[in-house]
Design an enzyme around this catalytic site. Structure first.
Site, PDB file in Angstrom:
ATOM      1  N   ASP A   2     -41.527  16.060 -50.413  1.00 52.16           N
ATOM      2  CA  ASP A   2     -41.166  15.100 -50.260  1.00 52.16           C
ATOM      3  C   ASP A   2     -39.361  15.427 -50.242  1.00 52.16           C
ATOM      4  O   ASP A   2     -38.644  16.508 -50.330  1.00 52.16           O
ATOM      5  CB  ASP A   2     -41.121  14.852 -52.209  1.00 52.16           C
ATOM      6  N   GLU A  50     -41.642  13.804 -45.561  1.00 52.66           N
ATOM      7  CA  GLU A  50     -41.218  12.190 -45.901  1.00 52.66           C
ATOM      8  C   GLU A  50     -39.752  12.690 -45.061  1.00 52.66           C
ATOM      9  O   GLU A  50     -38.487  13.051 -45.591  1.00 52.66           O
ATOM     10  CB  GLU A  50     -40.996  12.070 -47.152  1.00 52.66           C
TER      11      GLU A  50
END
Length: 712
Positions: free
Chosen positions: A349, A385
């Site tokens: 993330d 990401e």
């Protein structure tokens, strides 16, 4: 009755955390700036602190002891003494019980109160004040585990990147409403390992499940006050512990059993991990773990005012990977999940936050250098990401070799193209063929691009074609949260509709989007439930909705079952034909002595596209001819990979377009394999000659296979 620990040995600084060795438990915790560290032991219910042990040994900034009388199941926490001087970045407060950063099991719920803050809430000096209340009664407790587990012959399926079909799911939401999963197991790791859940994944053709965060996380106080929760879980407080709210048994082995079951069915397990920030938030956040253990070491602080945290994440803080012990914590956590929990990879993330040096994103930062050379982690799937919220944080295409990336350029282009936007066919072609403009320059392959139409953050597929605007009213923020840039189109009515034409168009648009996804080069990622028409009623930010808004709906209509069958068929076509999941980029030229280019771009008049025609704003229709005999790749035994030749036709215009089929070879015919204008994707009269006109319906996709006559 509890018998107090009487034997306290020096122990060792390694391994970190609480480690049961079959005879006793070694405790080791890092704190660079502490003056005193106390280990607190609790009764089996976690309500009463029954003993406090000072760790008198300190080796290389690691405080440690060994308790030969301690056993697995023991509940504990820490109190750490040191200066409370926020201006210098220090926030020690021994009145606060702390979760150990290396805890492998965290039990009990955080019961929010002002006592969890190191300062007095409401004081005129805010965090410069000091709170002396004991917070232990409302804190979760760490628990010593016995790591023994019978793995047997378990091993990773080792799915090749080019063969992957990723399925992003939420452990709780996937099975919470599944009628065939036993009720006590719904929404748990055990529920995910049941036959009904596994069978769905296998029938669909999934090779790799990507689990939304399972690291122990906390529910934000303001959400609980509103009757909501941090459903998504991007709020980590422990990087080694599997969150207990997804456990039906309360034991760590349940997660291991789930992984082993997935592996035995040929499915990889990838974890979505949040190492960029923690649940402790900004300088005004609570003192629960890292902040109280050593705030100045664990967090990035503003250089000229260390009272404040650097925030590249939008969550109040950023972990300080510039510190070697913090970097070690992350690496140890990753290795733990691979070696002890047998997971197959990670999706990071806001990965750009991990690459930051002083301020700029540095793709050759120490974190990536270590990962590349690590003998364990260099062998697993690593997916970024590739952005954060700081300046220069958007880094799509810039991660090192060996990494996959969520490609939002793919998402945005495909959504806009099928919505009917003009001037996109050039970018559409680049995304369809693996985004070589983003990845080829650094020697990466098409599978560096993890392609997706939808993900947990945003509309579901059904809502993408059913809503023009977000509808996040249930979040209690007056619909201000969530992005306004959705590239969605409601097909003529906002939300649910009883209009048969609108519903038929929506179904066709869903077929268009997912067929495009699975016929694109790269790694396709499917959001759980999209294959069955799951809706969040227009919410594009369901992060706090632990209810039917977020849970997968297994009560399928006839239309849902029909769409599921279509998606299953498309995934099977991708799997069975290597031309749709090549290991290398198309070259646009003749390969291996062939007279035919490996890819042709065809106009509706049957001729090849010219350079000038790519920029035409009105163009919304094109064909892509994939020459399967020119893949120029070899299988594991060195044999050339060959495939059929296919023609993909795309029309995002609202009107039908007569498409003249190209004449590729004499006497060759085209057979219709799939047409999204038909509910099941099938076309009855499906054989055509070169030069024939194929009626390509408005807003539709067609796949034709070239039938080459046998030579006499």
């Amino acid at each position: 009755m509890y018998l107090p620990v009487t034997a306290i040995w020096p122990g060792a600084p390694f391994p970190r955390g609480a480690t049961w060795d079959g005879e006793g438990v070694n405790f080791a915790i890092f704190s660079e700036n502490a003056t005193k560290v106390e280990l607190c032991l609790f009764d089996p219910g976690g309500k009463k602190e029954i003993q406090r042990i000072e760790l008198r040994e300190r080796t290389d900034l690691i405080w440690h002891c060994y308790l030969p009388e301690a056993r697995p199941g023991l509940l504990y926490g820490y109190r750490v003494h040191g200066p409370y001087d926020p201006a210098r970045g220090h926030r020690f407060n021994p009145n606060k019980l702390l979760i150990e950063p290396y805890a492998k099991d965290i039990v009990g719920n955080l019961r929010w109160s002002d006592a969890h803050f190191g300062y007095k809430i409401g004081h005129r000096l805010q965090d410069l004040s000091f709170d002396r209340r004991d917070n232990a009664a409302g804190m979760p407790k760490c628990r010593v585990i016995d790591p023994a587990f019978t793995w047997g012959e378990d091993k990773s399926p080792h799915i090749a990147w080019s063969d992957m079909v990723v399925y992003e799911l939420h452990v709780r939401g996937f099975t919470k409403n599944h009628p065939e999963v036993p009720a006590p197991l719904r929404g748990t790791y055990a529920g995910l390992a049941t036959a009904p859940a596994i069978d769905h994944l296998k029938r669909l053709g999934v090779t790799s499940v990507e689990l939304m965060p399972v690291h122990a996380f906390l529910d934000d106080r303001h959400l609980l006050d509103q009757g909501l929760s941090n459903y998504w879980g991007y709020n980590s407080i422990g990087f080694f512990a599997a969150d207990q709210r997804y456990s039906s048994s309360g034991v760590v082995s349940e997660f291991k059993t789930m992984v082993k079951t997935m592996h035995s069915n040929g499915i990889e397990v990838i974890l979505d991990v949040v190492y960029n920030h923690t649940a402790e938030g900004s300088h005004l956040g609570p003192t629960l773990s890292f902040r109280g253990v050593d705030n100045a070491a664990y967090y990035r602080l503003v250089s000229d005012n260390r009272r404040y945290c650097m925030d590249y994440t939008g969550c109040g803080n950023t972990l300080n990977l510039q510190h070697p012990r913090v970097l070690q914590l992350i690496m140890d956590s990753l290795r733990y999940w691979v070696l002890e929990m047998h997971v197959d990879g990670f999706r990071f993330d806001l990965a750009s936050a991990l690459a930051r040096g002083l301020h700029a994103v540095n793709r050759l930062g120490s974190f990536f250098d270590i990962l590349v050379q690590d003998p364990v982690l260099s062998q697993v799937k690593l997916i970024a990401e590739p952005w954060d919220l700081g300046e220069g944080g958007y880094q799509v295409g810039n991660f090192p070799a060996g990494w996959g990336e969520w490609n939002d350029r793919y998402r945005d282009t495909m959504r806009a193209y099928w919505k009917g936007d003009g001037g996109l066919i050039g970018d559409f072609a680049r995304r369809l063929t693996g985004s070589s403009d983003l990845y080829d320059h650094s020697g990466r392959k098409p599978y560096a691009s993890v392609n997706f139409i939808t993900a947990h953050d945003g509309f579901t597929l059904h809502d993408l074609v059913s809503y023009n605007d977000k509808h996040n009213e249930a979040n209690g923020e007056q619909n201000r949260d969530g992005t306004n840039n959705n590239n969605s189109w409601n097909c003529g009515a906002e939300g649910d509709s009883t209009d048969a034409e609108i519903n038929a168009l929506r179904a066709r648009q869903k077929r268009n989007l997912l067929a495009t996804l699975f016929f694109s080069q790269g790694v396709p990622m499917l959001l759980a439930g999209d294959e069955m028409g799951r809706s969040q009623k227009g919410s594009n930010n369901a992060y706090c909705q632990d209810n039917e808004i977020s849970w997968v709906n297994w009560n399928l209509s006839d239309a849902d079952r029909e769409f599921l069958a279509f998606v299953t068929r498309v995934i099977a076509l991708r799997r069975d034909h290597p031309v749709f999941h090549r290991k290398n980029f198309f070259q646009g030229k003749a390969i291996g002595g062939s007279n035919n280019k490996d890819i042709h771009w065809i106009k509706p008049d049957g001729n090849e596209m010219s350079n000038d025609e790519w920029a035409q704003d009105f163009a919304r229709c094109l064909g892509a001819y994939f020459f399967g005999e020119a893949i120029a790749e070899r299988d594991g035994r060195g044999r050339p990979i060959k495939d059929d030749n296919f023609l993909l036709l795309f029309n995002s215009h609202h009107q039908a377009i007569p498409f003249k089929l190209p004449v590729i070879c004499k006497d060759c015919q085209w057979s219709s394999i799939l047409d999204t204008n038909f509910a099941a994707g099938l076309k009855a009269d499906g054989t055509f000659s070169g030069g024939d006109v194929y009626s390509l319906a408005g807003r539709s996709l067609a796949l034709l296979k070239q039938e080459i006559p046998n030579e006499a």
